[in-house]
Design a protein around this motif. Structure first.
Motif, PDB file in Angstrom:
ATOM      1  N   GLY A 205       0.835  -1.194   0.000  1.00 43.74           N
ATOM      2  CA  GLY A 205       0.000   0.000   0.000  1.00 43.74           C
ATOM      3  C   GLY A 205       0.866   1.239   0.000  1.00 43.74           C
ATOM      4  O   GLY A 205       1.737   1.392   0.866  1.00 43.74           O
ATOM      5  N   VAL A 206       0.671   2.110  -0.975  1.00 45.82           N
ATOM      6  CA  VAL A 206       1.398   3.372  -1.059  1.00 45.82           C
ATOM      7  C   VAL A 206       0.412   4.489  -0.738  1.00 45.82           C
ATOM      8  O   VAL A 206      -0.613   4.629  -1.412  1.00 45.82           O
ATOM      9  CB  VAL A 206       2.014   3.598  -2.454  1.00 45.82           C
ATOM     10  CG1 VAL A 206       2.774   4.928  -2.496  1.00 45.82           C
ATOM     11  CG2 VAL A 206       2.927   2.430  -2.827  1.00 45.82           C
ATOM     12  N   GLY A 207       0.715   5.268   0.271  1.00 42.44           N
ATOM     13  CA  GLY A 207      -0.168   6.360   0.654  1.00 42.44           C
ATOM     14  C   GLY A 207       0.533   7.694   0.560  1.00 42.44           C
ATOM     15  O   GLY A 207       1.614   7.877   1.132  1.00 42.44           O
ATOM     16  N   HIS A 208      -0.048   8.627  -0.188  1.00 41.64           N
ATOM     17  CA  HIS A 208       0.528   9.960  -0.334  1.00 41.64           C
ATOM     18  C   HIS A 208      -0.323  10.974   0.398  1.00 41.64           C
ATOM     19  O   HIS A 208      -1.552  10.960   0.306  1.00 41.64           O
ATOM     20  CB  HIS A 208       0.619  10.351  -1.816  1.00 41.64           C
ATOM     21  CG  HIS A 208       1.101  11.743  -2.038  1.00 41.64           C
ATOM     22  ND1 HIS A 208       0.505  12.608  -2.930  1.00 41.64           N
ATOM     23  CD2 HIS A 208       2.136  12.437  -1.472  1.00 41.64           C
ATOM     24  CE1 HIS A 208       1.145  13.759  -2.906  1.00 41.64           C
ATOM     25  NE2 HIS A 208       2.129  13.691  -2.041  1.00 41.64           N
ATOM     26  N   SER A 209       0.334  11.847   1.155  1.00 43.02           N
ATOM     27  CA  SER A 209      -0.344  12.923   1.860  1.00 43.02           C
ATOM     28  C   SER A 209      -1.380  12.337   2.826  1.00 43.02           C
ATOM     29  O   SER A 209      -1.100  11.367   3.525  1.00 43.02           O
ATOM     30  CB  SER A 209      -0.981  13.879   0.831  1.00 43.02           C
ATOM     31  OG  SER A 209      -1.451  15.055   1.449  1.00 43.02           O
ATOM     32  N   ILE A 210      -2.586  12.883   2.855  1.00 45.75           N
ATOM     33  CA  ILE A 210      -3.619  12.342   3.736  1.00 45.75           C
ATOM     34  C   ILE A 210      -3.998  10.919   3.324  1.00 45.75           C
ATOM     35  O   ILE A 210      -4.573  10.162   4.106  1.00 45.75           O
ATOM     36  CB  ILE A 210      -4.863  13.258   3.727  1.00 45.75           C
ATOM     37  CG1 ILE A 210      -5.837  12.904   4.860  1.00 45.75           C
ATOM     38  CG2 ILE A 210      -5.564  13.204   2.376  1.00 45.75           C
ATOM     39  CD1 ILE A 210      -5.295  13.156   6.233  1.00 45.75           C
ATOM     40  N   GLY A 211      -3.628  10.536   2.092  1.00 49.22           N
ATOM     41  CA  GLY A 211      -3.904   9.185   1.625  1.00 49.22           C
ATOM     42  C   GLY A 211      -3.230   8.111   2.450  1.00 49.22           C
ATOM     43  O   GLY A 211      -3.698   6.976   2.495  1.00 49.22           O
ATOM     44  N   GLY A 212      -2.133   8.438   3.127  1.00 51.33           N
ATOM     45  CA  GLY A 212      -1.506   7.461   4.010  1.00 51.33           C
ATOM     46  C   GLY A 212      -2.407   7.109   5.171  1.00 51.33           C
ATOM     47  O   GLY A 212      -2.502   5.945   5.580  1.00 51.33           O
ATOM     48  N   PHE A 213      -3.092   8.113   5.717  1.00 50.81           N
ATOM     49  CA  PHE A 213      -4.018   7.884   6.827  1.00 50.81           C
ATOM     50  C   PHE A 213      -5.258   7.146   6.344  1.00 50.81           C
ATOM     51  O   PHE A 213      -5.782   6.264   7.036  1.00 50.81           O
ATOM     52  CB  PHE A 213      -4.391   9.227   7.451  1.00 50.81           C
ATOM     53  CG  PHE A 213      -4.660   9.161   8.929  1.00 50.81           C
ATOM     54  CD1 PHE A 213      -3.946   8.305   9.744  1.00 50.81           C
ATOM     55  CD2 PHE A 213      -5.609   9.973   9.498  1.00 50.81           C
ATOM     56  CE1 PHE A 213      -4.188   8.253  11.112  1.00 50.81           C
ATOM     57  CE2 PHE A 213      -5.862   9.934  10.857  1.00 50.81           C
ATOM     58  CZ  PHE A 213      -5.154   9.077  11.676  1.00 50.81           C
TER      59      PHE A 213
ATOM     60  N   LEU B 102       4.133   2.042   2.195  1.00 51.64           N
ATOM     61  CA  LEU B 102       5.046   3.131   1.837  1.00 51.64           C
ATOM     62  C   LEU B 102       4.277   4.435   2.010  1.00 51.64           C
ATOM     63  O   LEU B 102       3.328   4.704   1.280  1.00 51.64           O
ATOM     64  CB  LEU B 102       5.536   2.982   0.393  1.00 51.64           C
ATOM     65  CG  LEU B 102       6.360   4.144  -0.170  1.00 51.64           C
ATOM     66  CD1 LEU B 102       7.618   4.382   0.661  1.00 51.64           C
ATOM     67  CD2 LEU B 102       6.715   3.908  -1.639  1.00 51.64           C
ATOM     68  N   PHE B 103       4.674   5.222   2.994  1.00 50.71           N
ATOM     69  CA  PHE B 103       4.045   6.510   3.250  1.00 50.71           C
ATOM     70  C   PHE B 103       4.925   7.604   2.659  1.00 50.71           C
ATOM     71  O   PHE B 103       6.099   7.729   3.019  1.00 50.71           O
ATOM     72  CB  PHE B 103       3.881   6.755   4.748  1.00 50.71           C
ATOM     73  CG  PHE B 103       2.923   5.819   5.428  1.00 50.71           C
ATOM     74  CD1 PHE B 103       1.711   5.507   4.846  1.00 50.71           C
ATOM     75  CD2 PHE B 103       3.223   5.265   6.661  1.00 50.71           C
ATOM     76  CE1 PHE B 103       0.811   4.654   5.472  1.00 50.71           C
ATOM     77  CE2 PHE B 103       2.336   4.409   7.305  1.00 50.71           C
ATOM     78  CZ  PHE B 103       1.122   4.101   6.708  1.00 50.71           C
ATOM     79  N   VAL B 104       4.362   8.398   1.776  1.00 49.23           N
ATOM     80  CA  VAL B 104       5.099   9.482   1.134  1.00 49.23           C
ATOM     81  C   VAL B 104       4.454  10.814   1.524  1.00 49.23           C
ATOM     82  O   VAL B 104       3.286  11.052   1.205  1.00 49.23           O
ATOM     83  CB  VAL B 104       5.097   9.333  -0.401  1.00 49.23           C
ATOM     84  CG1 VAL B 104       5.862  10.487  -1.044  1.00 49.23           C
ATOM     85  CG2 VAL B 104       5.704   7.998  -0.816  1.00 49.23           C
ATOM     86  N   ALA B 105       5.206  11.631   2.251  1.00 46.71           N
ATOM     87  CA  ALA B 105       4.715  12.959   2.645  1.00 46.71           C
ATOM     88  C   ALA B 105       3.347  12.861   3.322  1.00 46.71           C
ATOM     89  O   ALA B 105       2.413  13.591   2.983  1.00 46.71           O
ATOM     90  CB  ALA B 105       4.658  13.886   1.432  1.00 46.71           C
ATOM     91  N   THR B 106       3.240  11.970   4.280  1.00 47.80           N
ATOM     92  CA  THR B 106       1.959  11.706   4.939  1.00 47.80           C
ATOM     93  C   THR B 106       1.764  12.617   6.143  1.00 47.80           C
ATOM     94  O   THR B 106       2.697  12.875   6.897  1.00 47.80           O
ATOM     95  CB  THR B 106       1.900  10.229   5.377  1.00 47.80           C
ATOM     96  OG1 THR B 106       1.991   9.403   4.218  1.00 47.80           O
ATOM     97  CG2 THR B 106       0.607   9.926   6.082  1.00 47.80           C
ATOM     98  N   HIS B 107       0.545  13.079   6.329  1.00 48.03           N
ATOM     99  CA  HIS B 107       0.216  13.949   7.461  1.00 48.03           C
ATOM    100  C   HIS B 107      -1.261  13.799   7.785  1.00 48.03           C
ATOM    101  O   HIS B 107      -2.003  13.097   7.084  1.00 48.03           O
ATOM    102  CB  HIS B 107       0.550  15.409   7.131  1.00 48.03           C
ATOM    103  CG  HIS B 107      -0.303  15.984   6.036  1.00 48.03           C
ATOM    104  ND1 HIS B 107      -1.265  16.932   6.259  1.00 48.03           N
ATOM    105  CD2 HIS B 107      -0.344  15.736   4.703  1.00 48.03           C
ATOM    106  CE1 HIS B 107      -1.856  17.256   5.128  1.00 48.03           C
ATOM    107  NE2 HIS B 107      -1.310  16.541   4.163  1.00 48.03           N
ATOM    108  N   THR B 108      -1.716  14.460   8.853  1.00 46.42           N
ATOM    109  CA  THR B 108      -3.115  14.357   9.277  1.00 46.42           C
ATOM    110  C   THR B 108      -3.930  15.601   8.970  1.00 46.42           C
ATOM    111  O   THR B 108      -5.129  15.637   9.244  1.00 46.42           O
ATOM    112  CB  THR B 108      -3.205  14.098  10.795  1.00 46.42           C
ATOM    113  OG1 THR B 108      -2.740  15.269  11.502  1.00 46.42           O
ATOM    114  CG2 THR B 108      -2.364  12.896  11.204  1.00 46.42           C
TER     115      THR B 108
ATOM    116  N   LEU C  75       7.685   2.107   5.428  1.00 47.64           N
ATOM    117  CA  LEU C  75       8.723   3.093   5.149  1.00 47.64           C
ATOM    118  C   LEU C  75       8.020   4.429   5.001  1.00 47.64           C
ATOM    119  O   LEU C  75       7.129   4.572   4.152  1.00 47.64           O
ATOM    120  CB  LEU C  75       9.483   2.745   3.869  1.00 47.64           C
ATOM    121  CG  LEU C  75      10.490   3.793   3.371  1.00 47.64           C
ATOM    122  CD1 LEU C  75      11.598   4.008   4.398  1.00 47.64           C
ATOM    123  CD2 LEU C  75      11.066   3.396   2.017  1.00 47.64           C
ATOM    124  N   ALA C  76       8.385   5.394   5.846  1.00 45.10           N
ATOM    125  CA  ALA C  76       7.765   6.719   5.808  1.00 45.10           C
ATOM    126  C   ALA C  76       8.804   7.739   5.371  1.00 45.10           C
ATOM    127  O   ALA C  76       9.874   7.845   5.990  1.00 45.10           O
ATOM    128  CB  ALA C  76       7.198   7.084   7.176  1.00 45.10           C
TER     129      ALA C  76
END
Length: 284
Positions: A108-116, A131-137, A218-219
């Motif tokens: 699973g690759v999550g970008h930005s809020i998509g990681g959450f 894989l979290f790329v530039a993830t935040h809440t 991996l974040a």
């Protein structure tokens, strides 16, 4: 090779998606799906998806309801909240990927809020690696200090006002990415405290699934990212106590790039410096 597919969410909503595959006739060891950020269409991830596919990892990209190829004919009044993207849309992508590649490890690759969104999907436990790329809440206090106050004014002042006026946030007209459904825009605008709180039983269930999720991640955080600072990514990881995370904070200069920001990871110019190390971690 890219092919257009349709995903049917558990509530019946039809989502636009694309599948990127490499050589036919082989069973891949791994397969991935990319959960994009708010108002970011799936086509923004096509270069990275095609690159992974060429390396033997097929990738499914999709648009959450209200975004890109999953946009309704009329945005005003269209209902779509965080829990819809997680509970229905992301879950549909994971389920489709599992059905397509029953013997493969899922990424699973999550970008930005998509990681959450990704981590709180009802079937996120099917994912072997994240894989979290530039993830935040979306908490304003985690924005980069240089841009914190202007961004706070936009996302927590201007956005709810325009959403009330238009029935959705007209980000496309403002050249700020795509439009955002009203429900999600209001949820984002209400993110004014460090603790993540969403109203309603379904939203609470999403957060509870985050706390139960287990696995490896991996974040990646970039020092010139206005949205997802290191603290913003750590706040996501705090909600995933069962996930063992390798959190890397990368400066553009260290990677040999002039800038990365919130979107630079997915540009072709990042292949050598960012894509290859991430792919190596996924394959290890």
């Amino acid at each position: 090779m890219e092919q257009t597919v349709r995903l049917i969410a558990p509530d019946g909503y039809v989502l636009g998606a694309s599948l990127f595959e490499g050589a036919a006739g082989t069973t891949p060891r791994q397969a991935a799906t990319i959960c994009g950020g708010a108002a970011i269409p799936a086509r923004a991830y096509r270069h990275f998806a095609a690159w992974l596919a060429a390396r033997g990892i097929p990738v499914l990209t999709y648009d959450n309801r209200g975004i890109g190829a999953s946009r309704p004919p009329r945005m005003s009044g269209f209902r779509a909240a965080f829990e819809d993207w997680s509970d229905y849309d992301c879950a549909a992508a994971i389920a489709w990927l599992r059905g397509r590649y029953p013997g493969s490890q899922l990424i699973g690759v999550g970008h930005s809020i998509g990681g959450f969104v990704l981590a709180s999907a009802r079937n996120a436990e099917m994912l072997d690696r994240l894989l979290f790329v530039a993830t935040h809440t979306g908490y304003w206090g985690d924005y980069h200090p240089r841009w914190r106050w202007p961004m706070a004014a936009m996302w927590h002042g201007v956005m709810p006002a325009l959403t009330l006026l238009c029935g959705y946030f007209p980000g496309r007209a403002l050249r700020m990415g795509g439009d955002i459904p009203a429900d999600f825009a209001r949820q984002w605008a209400r993110r004014r405290t460090p603790a993540v709180r969403y109203e309603g039983e379904r939203a609470e269930a999403c957060l509870a699934r985050c706390r139960r999720l287990q696995g490896r991640a991996l974040a990646l955080t970039f020092t010139d990212d206005a949205f997802a600072t290191a603290q913003g990514t750590r706040r996501v990881l705090e909600h995933l106590p069962g996930v063992t995370a390798d959190h890397r904070v990368i400066a553009p200069r260290e990677a040999g790039l002039k800038k990365i920001g919130h979107f630079g990871f997915f540009r072709p110019s990042a292949e050598q410096a960012l894509w290859r190390p991430a792919a190596d971690w996924l394959a290890a």
